[in-house]
Structure formats: structure tokens, C-alpha cells
Design an enzyme around this catalytic site. Sequence first.
Site, PDB file in Angstrom:
ATOM      1  N   ASN A  54       1.502   3.542  -2.345  1.00  0.00           N
ATOM      2  CA  ASN A  54       1.264   4.621  -3.302  1.00  0.00           C
ATOM      3  C   ASN A  54       0.700   5.890  -2.668  1.00  0.00           C
ATOM      4  OD1 ASN A  54      -1.131   2.569  -3.454  1.00  0.00           O
ATOM      5  ND2 ASN A  54      -2.035   4.554  -3.954  1.00  0.00           N
ATOM      6  N   GLY A 110       0.814  -1.209   0.000  1.00  0.00           N
ATOM      7  CA  GLY A 110       0.000   0.000   0.000  1.00  0.00           C
ATOM      8  C   GLY A 110       0.846   1.255   0.000  1.00  0.00           C
ATOM      9  N   GLY A 124      -0.490   8.019   1.427  1.00  0.00           N
ATOM     10  CA  GLY A 124      -0.608   8.021   2.877  1.00  0.00           C
ATOM     11  C   GLY A 124       0.649   7.582   3.609  1.00  0.00           C
ATOM     12  N   TYR A 135     -13.399  -3.104  11.239  1.00  0.00           N
ATOM     13  CA  TYR A 135     -12.086  -2.467  11.151  1.00  0.00           C
ATOM     14  C   TYR A 135     -11.292  -2.714  12.426  1.00  0.00           C
ATOM     15  CZ  TYR A 135      -8.454   1.032  10.500  1.00  0.00           C
ATOM     16  OH  TYR A 135      -7.237   1.667  10.386  1.00  0.00           O
TER      17      TYR A 135
END
Length: 308
Positions: free
Chosen positions: A32, A30, A34, A184
Site C-alpha cells: 500500500n 506491504g 513505499g 532491525y
Amino acid sequence: MKHFSPKKMGNKWSLQQVKPQPGRVAIVTGANSGIGYEVALGLAKKDIEVILACRNGQKADEARAKIIDEYAGARVNCLLLDTSSLRSVEDFAAQFSAKHQTLDLLINNAGIMMSPYEVTEDGFENQLATNYLGHFALTGRLLPLMTRTPGSRIVTLSSLSYKWAEIQFGDFHAEKGYSRTKAYGQSKRACLMFAFELQHRLSAAGYDTRSVAAHPGLSKTNLDQYFPALIRPLGNLFLQPAQQGALSVLYAALDTAINGGEFVGPDGFQQMRGYPVVVDSDEYAKNRELAKRLWTASEFMTHVHFLS
């Protein structure tokens, strides 16, 4: 139970304290945007070869170009990975292992937050699959490379939101009713318990690979895409920048004071923002019997068995 005080690592930690580390290889899932992007950029600035493991090839290429634009000496490559798919995880691990003999750092970062209910191609609830089960399987498939790489580390991202839920052993995939927040929370609690249990098993097997958990506090990233439109702008008022949140992950990955089995987060009020320190977790997250039960269930679901 004795009172726990966060363990301060000297003064405020920064990436400038870390020496260049050419010759080392890292994977950031992940990467790409943040936290993942900021971690990848930080590692690249230390001359570490970084693999951007992303599900969107175009966004990965754009992130790679941005990193090289900011640090001309960066060694950055892209490889497709969708952690919600066990097939994608297997393909990624095979492609990486075919080209590399070692792996120094695995940053299990990719994630989604409070998304609508969705079942993946493997039959899993999407948040649990993307945030946890895919990383469990990825770690297992890459572990042979890591255990033969001296000083390797696995950093798994949790969240302050792990406190939102316990592990639903009787209903992992919310078939009895779906709550975005609880799903979550469960996924991030699973990540934390996995990181702790992984260190126990690595140590028992005699490996020097270290497992560390980290969380970025409350940081401004694109994880808020499923928040109500009226709430999202408020994030700029009280969330710290992703670059600051990424320091916890970079500290967990690079600092020499890390021994394995720690949980790293910000040093500010309620761990919401600040500079990285070792923080505590609740007793549930440290319960080894529950962690062993989760590990067994994870192996069953992913069909990836390691350190059993």
C-alpha cells in the site's frame, strides 16, 4: 578472497526493457505504500495480475485505486495480510490458494523499521516477526503453488542494515535487552540468509522456482516513521525516491538474467542509490551452516516445515 565487482546488467536497467506478461500472478506484501506500492505498480504496468497483501484494508483499497488511476488496464486485487501474525499468514495463504492454481511471483516486502519493543501474539519480537518470520511462513505455505508454476520467483527484501547485527540464536526475541537497530538488522540479515538458503534447497529438490534477495538502497519511504522528528526531513536531501529503490526489486523479479541465489541492489556508491545490479554480501550471510541453523529455528518457531 578474490575481489568482487558488481555485475552490471548492460546499461542502466529500467522497467521499459521488460515485455508485458499477461496471465502471470504476483503477490506483493506491504503493497500500500513505499517500495511495495511502486513494485506493485510496476508489475501491474506489465499486465501481471497483482495481489496487494496488506494489513490495512482501507489503505490497500486506496493503493489499488491509485494504481488503476495511473494504469487503466491494471488487474489489481486486495487481500488482508499481517505478516506479524502466523494466524493471518495461514488465513491469507488459504484464501489465495482457494482462488488460484498458480503463483508466478511472491514479493516478500512488508516490514517495519526500528520500532519500539513489542511482542506479537505469537510471542515474537515484532520486527523479526513482521520482516522475517511471517515471510518465512508465507513462503512455505505458498510454495506448493509456486513449484508447479513454471518460471516462478520469490524475491525477499533485505536492507543495507543487515550489517547492523548477526543472528542472535540464543536470544532471537531480545528478551535479554532490546536495541531497535540491532533487532532491525537481525531481521534483515535473516531475510538475506533465508533467500540464499531457499535457493540452495529449491535447486537440491529439482525445482525451477528461483529465490532472489534484493535491497532498495537508501530510499525515501514511510519506514522512517520511528525516526526522531528532527531527522526525518533530512531524508529528502540524500535518499532516492521509492520509485528508484523499487527498481532493484523489479529487476530481481522480472529480468531474464536472474538465475536464483543473487542479491540485487543499486549500483551507486556503497549501494546507497542508483540502478540495479547484482551485489555481494558479507561472509556471514553466505555461511550455509548458520543458514541451516536459522532455517531449523524458523521452522520450530512458525510450525511451517518445507524443503527440510
